[in-house]
Write an enzyme that holds these catalytic residues in place. Structure first.
Site, PDB file in Angstrom:
ATOM      1  N   LYS A  48      -3.876   7.654  -0.705  1.00 15.09           N
ATOM      2  CA  LYS A  48      -3.937   6.211  -0.426  1.00 15.09           C
ATOM      3  C   LYS A  48      -5.273   5.638  -0.893  1.00 15.09           C
ATOM      4  CE  LYS A  48      -0.657   6.672   3.388  1.00 15.09           C
ATOM      5  NZ  LYS A  48      -0.378   6.727   4.827  1.00 15.09           N
ATOM      6  N   GLN A  92      -3.437   7.317  10.411  1.00 12.32           N
ATOM      7  CA  GLN A  92      -2.435   8.259   9.886  1.00 12.32           C
ATOM      8  C   GLN A  92      -1.735   8.994  11.034  1.00 12.32           C
ATOM      9  OE1 GLN A  92      -1.618   8.309   6.652  1.00 12.32           O
ATOM     10  NE2 GLN A  92      -0.068   9.891   6.928  1.00 12.32           N
ATOM     11  N   ASP A 115       0.432  -0.794   7.781  1.00 11.85           N
ATOM     12  CA  ASP A 115       1.675  -0.016   7.847  1.00 11.85           C
ATOM     13  C   ASP A 115       2.882  -0.838   8.291  1.00 11.85           C
ATOM     14  OD1 ASP A 115       1.221   2.747   7.194  1.00 11.85           O
ATOM     15  OD2 ASP A 115      -0.012   2.926   9.002  1.00 11.85           O
TER      16      ASP A 115
END
Ligand code: GUN
Length: 286
Positions: A48, A92, A115
């Site tokens: 990412k 995460q 997200d």
């Protein structure tokens, strides 16, 4: 049979994100929080970060110890929420078991929720008025659209009901006017349902769960699964496979995503798009 590869679609998205950031002279920054030493999570986070570099988005990884307390993690997030230079945050998953994922997700400002996991953003998605959209299911939809797969009026079967993939994917397919059925671990006679499907999105986390005798001729299969399976016959000692038996299903399907090379890379591209969208929507308006 159409092989729906993700790389071309993802490149297209990344280059558009980069172009917009340059044109609008945006100053965006993603902060990713990694708790503990899960090897897969470490790889995801570093990928990412690389995508951010490609698009002209600043990025930082805050790596916290496996033993981090909930308070320490929530304090870290609070600081990032209040830092105007940070425009996107992600934590995460999975987190170590002593940490409450829901509480952590709720604590990230919805204005920086890269997200699209925060209940506010999930609610916006549910009512059909999203700001950002969850990365993997949005990647699935983008892929289907890129390859001109008609969704309206089609029977779409989603296998898996996770908050990250299955549930949002079903809402997004519904929004595109598909008739959606969700199958999960308690579903009875699953093949009877999958055999009716024009489109199957599978995200169950079980290698080769979907077999050729569970699908009809001409169906479209999008495989979200990714597994590393030991294979001593190969030089590297393992192979990467999905939730669907690609080899056999590709003989029946009209279109299918490969694993690797399918949905995975799309998830990362949509993340970049979300960071851009959050910046355009909220930067300087906190
Ligand atoms: N773990 C597995 N997929 C994801 C994702 O898309 N975002 C985050 N934050 N964690 C994950």
């Amino acid at each position: 049979m159409l092989l729906m590869k993700g790389d071309v679609v993802a490149e297209d998205i990344l280059s558009k994100v980069k172009k917009t950031i340059e044109e609008k002279k945006l100053s965006l920054k993603l902060t990713a929080i990694l708790v503990g030493n899960d090897e897969a999570s470490k790889i995801y986070v570093s990928s990412k970060k690389k995508d951010c570099e490609k698009c002209g988005i600043a990025s930082e990884v805050i790596h916290l110890s496996e033993k981090t307390t909930e308070k320490e993690l929530l304090d870290t997030i609070e600081k990032l929420n209040n830092d105007d230079s940070v425009t996107g945050i992600l934590c995460q998953l999975p987190l170590p078991p002593h940490l409450n994922e829901d509480k952590v997700i709720d604590s990230i400002s919805y204005k920086k929720d890269a997200d699209c996991f925060h209940p506010y953003n999930v609610g916006k998605l549910f009512i059909g008025n999203p700001i950002v959209e969850p990365c993997t299911p949005k990647g699935v939809i983008k892929m289907l659209e890129y390859y001109n797969i008609e969704l309206s009026g089609k029977n779409a079967v989603v296998i898996g009901r996770s908050n990250i993939v299955g549930k949002p994917a079903s809402i997004m397919l519904l929004q595109k006017n598909a008739t959606v059925t969700i199958c999960h671990s308690k579903t009875k006679n699953i093949s009877e349902i999958t055999k009716q499907a024009d489109i199957i999105v599978i995200a169950v986390g079980k290698p080769h769960f979907l077999k050729a005798d569970m699908v009809k001729n001409g169906c479209v299969v999008v495989d979200v699964g990714i597994h590393r399976i030991e294979d001593k016959t190969l030089e590297k000692g393992y192979k990467i496979i999905g939730d669907a038996d690609f080899e056999e299903i590709s003989k029946k399907a009209s279109a299918i995503t490969p694993v690797p090379g399918g949905v995975g890379i799309m998830t990362r591209a949509i993340l970049m798009q979300n960071i851009l969208t959050l910046g355009l929507t909220y930067q300087g308006k906190n």
